[in-house]
Scaffold this motif. Structure first.
Motif, PDB file in Angstrom:
ATOM      1  N   LYS A  84       0.816  -1.207   0.000  1.00  0.00           N
ATOM      2  CA  LYS A  84       0.000   0.000   0.000  1.00  0.00           C
ATOM      3  C   LYS A  84       0.855   1.265   0.000  1.00  0.00           C
ATOM      4  CE  LYS A  84      -3.879  -2.260   2.330  1.00  0.00           C
ATOM      5  NZ  LYS A  84      -4.816  -2.242   3.488  1.00  0.00           N
ATOM      6  N   MET A  85       0.387   2.227  -0.760  1.00  0.00           N
ATOM      7  CA  MET A  85       1.010   3.544  -0.817  1.00  0.00           C
ATOM      8  C   MET A  85      -0.104   4.585  -0.780  1.00  0.00           C
ATOM      9  SD  MET A  85       3.415   5.155  -3.850  1.00  0.00           S
ATOM     10  CE  MET A  85       4.577   3.805  -3.804  1.00  0.00           C
ATOM     11  N   ASP A  86       0.136   5.711  -0.126  1.00  0.00           N
ATOM     12  CA  ASP A  86      -0.885   6.747  -0.007  1.00  0.00           C
ATOM     13  C   ASP A  86      -0.314   8.080  -0.468  1.00  0.00           C
ATOM     14  OD1 ASP A  86      -3.279   8.005   0.579  1.00  0.00           O
ATOM     15  OD2 ASP A  86      -3.318   7.411   2.689  1.00  0.00           O
ATOM     16  N   GLN A  87      -1.208   8.995  -0.760  1.00  0.00           N
ATOM     17  CA  GLN A  87      -0.841  10.373  -1.077  1.00  0.00           C
ATOM     18  C   GLN A  87      -1.486  11.254  -0.013  1.00  0.00           C
ATOM     19  OE1 GLN A  87      -1.043  10.552  -5.805  1.00  0.00           O
ATOM     20  NE2 GLN A  87      -2.410   9.031  -4.908  1.00  0.00           N
ATOM     21  N   VAL A  88      -0.651  11.797   0.860  1.00  0.00           N
ATOM     22  CA  VAL A  88      -1.113  12.511   2.044  1.00  0.00           C
ATOM     23  C   VAL A  88      -0.441  13.877   2.096  1.00  0.00           C
ATOM     24  CG1 VAL A  88      -1.310  12.454   4.554  1.00  0.00           C
ATOM     25  CG2 VAL A  88      -1.343  10.308   3.269  1.00  0.00           C
ATOM     26  N   LYS A  89      -1.232  14.925   2.135  1.00  0.00           N
ATOM     27  CA  LYS A  89      -0.712  16.301   2.162  1.00  0.00           C
ATOM     28  C   LYS A  89       0.287  16.526   1.033  1.00  0.00           C
ATOM     29  CE  LYS A  89      -1.518  16.886   7.116  1.00  0.00           C
ATOM     30  NZ  LYS A  89      -0.927  17.202   8.445  1.00  0.00           N
ATOM     31  N   CYS A  90      -0.074  15.959  -0.114  1.00  0.00           N
ATOM     32  CA  CYS A  90       0.695  16.148  -1.349  1.00  0.00           C
ATOM     33  C   CYS A  90       2.112  15.580  -1.273  1.00  0.00           C
ATOM     34  CB  CYS A  90       0.724  17.625  -1.746  1.00  0.00           C
ATOM     35  SG  CYS A  90      -0.923  18.265  -2.142  1.00  0.00           S
ATOM     36  N   GLU A  91       2.248  14.459  -0.546  1.00  0.00           N
ATOM     37  CA  GLU A  91       3.476  13.685  -0.548  1.00  0.00           C
ATOM     38  C   GLU A  91       3.120  12.206  -0.552  1.00  0.00           C
ATOM     39  OE1 GLU A  91       7.149  15.295   1.515  1.00  0.00           O
ATOM     40  OE2 GLU A  91       5.573  15.995   2.888  1.00  0.00           O
ATOM     41  N   TYR A  92       4.004  11.388  -1.121  1.00  0.00           N
ATOM     42  CA  TYR A  92       3.807   9.944  -1.095  1.00  0.00           C
ATOM     43  C   TYR A  92       4.223   9.377   0.261  1.00  0.00           C
ATOM     44  CZ  TYR A  92       2.999   9.497  -6.158  1.00  0.00           C
ATOM     45  OH  TYR A  92       2.479   9.577  -7.421  1.00  0.00           O
ATOM     46  N   VAL A  93       3.423   8.449   0.760  1.00  0.00           N
ATOM     47  CA  VAL A  93       3.715   7.751   2.012  1.00  0.00           C
ATOM     48  C   VAL A  93       3.477   6.264   1.796  1.00  0.00           C
ATOM     49  CG1 VAL A  93       3.135   7.525   4.449  1.00  0.00           C
ATOM     50  CG2 VAL A  93       2.972   9.773   3.352  1.00  0.00           C
ATOM     51  N   PRO A  94       4.521   5.412   1.921  1.00  0.00           N
ATOM     52  CA  PRO A  94       5.924   5.776   2.137  1.00  0.00           C
ATOM     53  C   PRO A  94       6.572   6.245   0.837  1.00  0.00           C
ATOM     54  CG  PRO A  94       5.752   3.413   1.860  1.00  0.00           C
ATOM     55  CD  PRO A  94       4.345   3.938   1.812  1.00  0.00           C
ATOM     56  N   GLY A 153       5.266  -8.848  -9.585  1.00  0.00           N
ATOM     57  CA  GLY A 153       3.928  -9.396  -9.725  1.00  0.00           C
ATOM     58  C   GLY A 153       2.992  -9.087  -8.573  1.00  0.00           C
ATOM     59  N   GLN A 154       3.491  -8.445  -7.526  1.00  0.00           N
ATOM     60  CA  GLN A 154       2.656  -8.114  -6.375  1.00  0.00           C
ATOM     61  C   GLN A 154       1.862  -6.835  -6.654  1.00  0.00           C
ATOM     62  OE1 GLN A 154       4.925  -7.668  -2.769  1.00  0.00           O
ATOM     63  NE2 GLN A 154       3.134  -7.388  -1.469  1.00  0.00           N
ATOM     64  N   LYS A 155       0.620  -6.796  -6.237  1.00  0.00           N
ATOM     65  CA  LYS A 155      -0.189  -5.604  -6.431  1.00  0.00           C
ATOM     66  C   LYS A 155       0.281  -4.481  -5.512  1.00  0.00           C
ATOM     67  CE  LYS A 155      -4.501  -7.821  -7.908  1.00  0.00           C
ATOM     68  NZ  LYS A 155      -5.936  -8.047  -7.561  1.00  0.00           N
ATOM     69  N   ILE A 156       0.283  -3.277  -6.052  1.00  0.00           N
ATOM     70  CA  ILE A 156       0.556  -2.066  -5.278  1.00  0.00           C
ATOM     71  C   ILE A 156      -0.696  -1.205  -5.354  1.00  0.00           C
ATOM     72  CG2 ILE A 156       2.046  -0.055  -5.020  1.00  0.00           C
ATOM     73  CD1 ILE A 156       4.141  -1.599  -6.722  1.00  0.00           C
ATOM     74  N   MET A 157      -1.333  -1.003  -4.220  1.00  0.00           N
ATOM     75  CA  MET A 157      -2.563  -0.222  -4.161  1.00  0.00           C
ATOM     76  C   MET A 157      -2.200   1.212  -3.764  1.00  0.00           C
ATOM     77  SD  MET A 157      -4.619  -2.752  -4.825  1.00  0.00           S
ATOM     78  CE  MET A 157      -6.237  -2.059  -4.528  1.00  0.00           C
ATOM     79  N   VAL A 158      -2.507   2.165  -4.622  1.00  0.00           N
ATOM     80  CA  VAL A 158      -2.173   3.567  -4.366  1.00  0.00           C
ATOM     81  C   VAL A 158      -3.450   4.336  -4.053  1.00  0.00           C
ATOM     82  CG1 VAL A 158      -1.040   5.634  -5.221  1.00  0.00           C
ATOM     83  CG2 VAL A 158      -0.196   3.380  -5.917  1.00  0.00           C
ATOM     84  N   LYS A 159      -3.500   4.899  -2.872  1.00  0.00           N
ATOM     85  CA  LYS A 159      -4.670   5.625  -2.378  1.00  0.00           C
ATOM     86  C   LYS A 159      -4.440   7.127  -2.501  1.00  0.00           C
ATOM     87  CE  LYS A 159      -7.393   6.026   1.948  1.00  0.00           C
ATOM     88  NZ  LYS A 159      -8.673   5.515   1.393  1.00  0.00           N
ATOM     89  N   ASN A 160      -5.507   7.872  -2.674  1.00  0.00           N
ATOM     90  CA  ASN A 160      -5.437   9.334  -2.650  1.00  0.00           C
ATOM     91  C   ASN A 160      -6.240   9.831  -1.459  1.00  0.00           C
ATOM     92  OD1 ASN A 160      -5.342  12.051  -3.061  1.00  0.00           O
ATOM     93  ND2 ASN A 160      -6.434  12.058  -5.022  1.00  0.00           N
ATOM     94  N   GLY A 190     -11.093  11.098  -3.545  1.00  0.00           N
ATOM     95  CA  GLY A 190     -12.137  10.127  -3.229  1.00  0.00           C
ATOM     96  C   GLY A 190     -12.282   8.999  -4.220  1.00  0.00           C
ATOM     97  N   ALA A 191     -11.442   8.967  -5.241  1.00  0.00           N
ATOM     98  CA  ALA A 191     -11.531   7.902  -6.252  1.00  0.00           C
ATOM     99  C   ALA A 191     -11.018   6.585  -5.690  1.00  0.00           C
ATOM    100  CB  ALA A 191     -10.742   8.301  -7.493  1.00  0.00           C
ATOM    101  N   ALA A 192     -11.343   5.502  -6.377  1.00  0.00           N
ATOM    102  CA  ALA A 192     -10.878   4.183  -5.972  1.00  0.00           C
ATOM    103  C   ALA A 192      -9.356   4.108  -6.046  1.00  0.00           C
ATOM    104  CB  ALA A 192     -11.494   3.117  -6.877  1.00  0.00           C
TER     105      ALA A 192
END
Length: 239
Positions: A97-107, A115-122, A149-151
């Motif tokens: 998992k990766m997120d976009q928080v306060k306009c920065e990527y975390v981590p 082959g592993q899925k990487i789920m990127v959240k906004n 709010g997108a998937a």
């Protein structure tokens, strides 16, 4: 016991034996030398939308995350062995998992299996896009928009690559770097500089510690893993 039950029992014993004989590799990475000073991310502060999310704080780059006793975070540690090549279980692994928080990527530093899925959240209340820029020919460039709010966006890296860049073209300071490994024996050091590589089959290996800025090609050591595991520490010199 019928034949099917017998085969299941044998398979269960084999799995149990493998788990019993596998060991964990533990260690710590420290930094030698003085890290360059981090810089204020001025465009983030001045951005009309992103700047409002900061609450008056001044974001800094995080290229060298070092603790008070030189503990070195965000170092990718992995085993190197011809016998491990192509042993990825990424297709069956839980998504990273990766997120976009306060306009920065975390981590900002992430390691996954090929082959592993990487789920990127906004998590931000504005539009981002996630643009991958691989260098290895087995990995393709992707560019996906993501409204507030997108998937979650889904990515997967088919070929091994160190520090594949993820970036946002909407906000030019936003970067993350993902290392894809073709086996499950790797880790990323935490804030205390420590790492654990779990369930390693007994044997002799090369183990390498890579930092995107200080040691992009890695610092290598030999290690032998027994049923009790193994221990090794690294020092990465910053010149």
């Amino acid at each position: 016991m019928n034949l099917k039950q017998s085969l299941a029992a044998i398979a269960g014993c084999a799995v149990a034996f493998q788990c019993a004989t596998a060991g964990n590799i533990t260690g710590k990475v420290t930094m030698s030398g003085t890290a360059p000073a981090e810089k204020e991310i001025t465009p983030l502060i001045e951005d009309a939308q992103c700047g409002k999310l900061l609450g008056g704080t001044k974001p800094m780059t995080k290229f060298f995350v070092v603790g008070p006793n030189k503990e070195f975070a965000d170092v990718v540690v992995m085993l190197k062995s011809d016998g491990l090549k192509g042993k990825s279980t990424g297709a069956a692994a839980a998504p990273a998992k990766m997120d976009q928080v306060k306009c920065e990527y975390v981590p900002q530093i992430l390691a996954v299996q090929t082959g592993q899925k990487i789920m990127v959240k906004n998590s931000d209340p504005m539009m981002h896009n996630v643009h991958t820029t691989p260098k290895e020919p087995g990995n393709k460039e992707e560019n996906k928009g993501q409204a507030a709010g997108a998937a979650d966006l889904v990515f997967s890296i088919p070929a091994p690559e160190n520090f594949l860049r993820f970036k946002c073209d909407v906000h030019g300071w936003m970067f993350a770097w993902v290392t894809a490994v073709d086996h499950p024996y790797f880790a990323v050091t935490g804030a205390d500089g420590t790492f654990t590589i779990k369930d390693v089959p007994p044997g002799k290996y090369k183990i390498v510690a890579m930092h995107r800025k200080a040691a992009p090609t890695g610092v290598e050591k030999d290690i032998e893993v027994t049923a009790d595991g193994g221990t090794t520490d690294f020092t990465i010199e910053v010149k």
